[in-house]
Design a protein around this motif. Sequence first.
Motif, PDB file in Angstrom:
ATOM      1  N   ARG A  36      42.896  33.434  40.687  1.00  0.00           N
ATOM      2  CA  ARG A  36      41.346  34.268  40.059  1.00  0.00           C
ATOM      3  C   ARG A  36      41.477  35.442  39.442  1.00  0.00           C
ATOM      4  NH1 ARG A  36      36.620  31.271  40.146  1.00  0.00           N
ATOM      5  NH2 ARG A  36      35.724  33.087  40.246  1.00  0.00           N
ATOM      6  N   ARG A  37      42.499  35.989  39.513  1.00  0.00           N
ATOM      7  CA  ARG A  37      42.680  37.390  38.816  1.00  0.00           C
ATOM      8  C   ARG A  37      43.019  37.366  37.372  1.00  0.00           C
ATOM      9  NH1 ARG A  37      46.979  39.588  42.266  1.00  0.00           N
ATOM     10  NH2 ARG A  37      45.235  39.531  43.542  1.00  0.00           N
ATOM     11  N   ALA A  38      42.512  38.121  36.427  1.00  0.00           N
ATOM     12  CA  ALA A  38      42.626  38.140  35.179  1.00  0.00           C
ATOM     13  C   ALA A  38      43.904  38.714  34.842  1.00  0.00           C
ATOM     14  CB  ALA A  38      41.298  38.771  34.368  1.00  0.00           C
ATOM     15  N   PRO A  39      44.551  38.237  33.652  1.00  0.00           N
ATOM     16  CA  PRO A  39      45.673  39.188  33.147  1.00  0.00           C
ATOM     17  C   PRO A  39      45.528  40.428  32.609  1.00  0.00           C
ATOM     18  CG  PRO A  39      45.264  37.269  31.983  1.00  0.00           C
ATOM     19  CD  PRO A  39      44.405  36.944  32.892  1.00  0.00           C
ATOM     20  N   ARG A  40      46.164  41.489  32.973  1.00  0.00           N
ATOM     21  CA  ARG A  40      45.764  42.796  32.548  1.00  0.00           C
ATOM     22  C   ARG A  40      46.925  43.417  31.613  1.00  0.00           C
ATOM     23  NH1 ARG A  40      42.340  46.559  36.730  1.00  0.00           N
ATOM     24  NH2 ARG A  40      40.994  44.820  37.088  1.00  0.00           N
ATOM     25  N   THR A  41      48.171  42.965  31.730  1.00  0.00           N
ATOM     26  CA  THR A  41      49.087  43.621  31.169  1.00  0.00           C
ATOM     27  C   THR A  41      49.652  42.431  29.860  1.00  0.00           C
ATOM     28  OG1 THR A  41      50.948  42.456  32.377  1.00  0.00           O
ATOM     29  CG2 THR A  41      50.042  44.889  32.982  1.00  0.00           C
ATOM     30  N   VAL A  42      50.174  42.909  28.832  1.00  0.00           N
ATOM     31  CA  VAL A  42      50.600  41.855  27.915  1.00  0.00           C
ATOM     32  C   VAL A  42      51.501  40.862  28.230  1.00  0.00           C
ATOM     33  CG1 VAL A  42      51.856  41.839  25.682  1.00  0.00           C
ATOM     34  CG2 VAL A  42      50.243  43.718  26.099  1.00  0.00           C
ATOM     35  N   GLU A  44      51.623  39.630  31.174  1.00  0.00           N
ATOM     36  CA  GLU A  44      50.880  38.569  32.160  1.00  0.00           C
ATOM     37  C   GLU A  44      50.015  37.582  31.213  1.00  0.00           C
ATOM     38  OE1 GLU A  44      48.353  40.981  34.571  1.00  0.00           O
ATOM     39  OE2 GLU A  44      49.834  41.147  36.321  1.00  0.00           O
ATOM     40  N   MET A  45      49.568  38.175  30.306  1.00  0.00           N
ATOM     41  CA  MET A  45      48.825  37.431  28.829  1.00  0.00           C
ATOM     42  C   MET A  45      49.700  36.463  28.159  1.00  0.00           C
ATOM     43  SD  MET A  45      46.213  40.202  27.472  1.00  0.00           S
ATOM     44  CE  MET A  45      45.425  41.312  28.450  1.00  0.00           C
ATOM     45  N   ARG A  46      50.678  36.922  28.169  1.00  0.00           N
ATOM     46  CA  ARG A  46      51.704  36.106  27.294  1.00  0.00           C
ATOM     47  C   ARG A  46      52.471  34.744  28.152  1.00  0.00           C
ATOM     48  NH1 ARG A  46      55.464  40.681  23.958  1.00  0.00           N
ATOM     49  NH2 ARG A  46      53.869  40.692  22.273  1.00  0.00           N
ATOM     50  N   ALA A  47      52.409  35.352  29.420  1.00  0.00           N
ATOM     51  CA  ALA A  47      52.923  34.090  30.300  1.00  0.00           C
ATOM     52  C   ALA A  47      51.943  33.302  30.603  1.00  0.00           C
ATOM     53  CB  ALA A  47      53.207  34.684  31.743  1.00  0.00           C
ATOM     54  N   ARG A  48      50.702  33.774  30.593  1.00  0.00           N
ATOM     55  CA  ARG A  48      49.499  32.708  30.961  1.00  0.00           C
ATOM     56  C   ARG A  48      49.340  31.841  29.426  1.00  0.00           C
ATOM     57  NH1 ARG A  48      43.687  34.719  32.889  1.00  0.00           N
ATOM     58  NH2 ARG A  48      42.868  32.695  33.737  1.00  0.00           N
TER      59      ARG A  48
END
Length: 87
Positions: A36-42, A44-48
């Motif tokens: 449920r955790r939102a990505p905070r780093t770039v 994490e966002m790219r992996a998602r």
Amino acid sequence: MTRTRPVPAEQDANHRLGKHLLDVVRSQDAAIPADRRAPRTVAEMRARLATVGTAQNDVCPLCEYWTCRCPRGAAASAVAHAGKGLA
């Protein structure tokens, strides 16, 4: 001879407030389940986005729905899947 200057009280208070807020945010983040955790780093966002991008290969190219809602898209999707050996 060099002497260190004493830290002004205002700067010390700001430092303590920043440390307190960081501790509170980290403790609340730790309480959130990983899924449920939102990505905070770039990173994490790219992996998602990379995992979402691979899942979107079966989306209709015209209407962008999993189950196609347009007659032309259904035909185009069938042709695309036939080329991949999925039809």
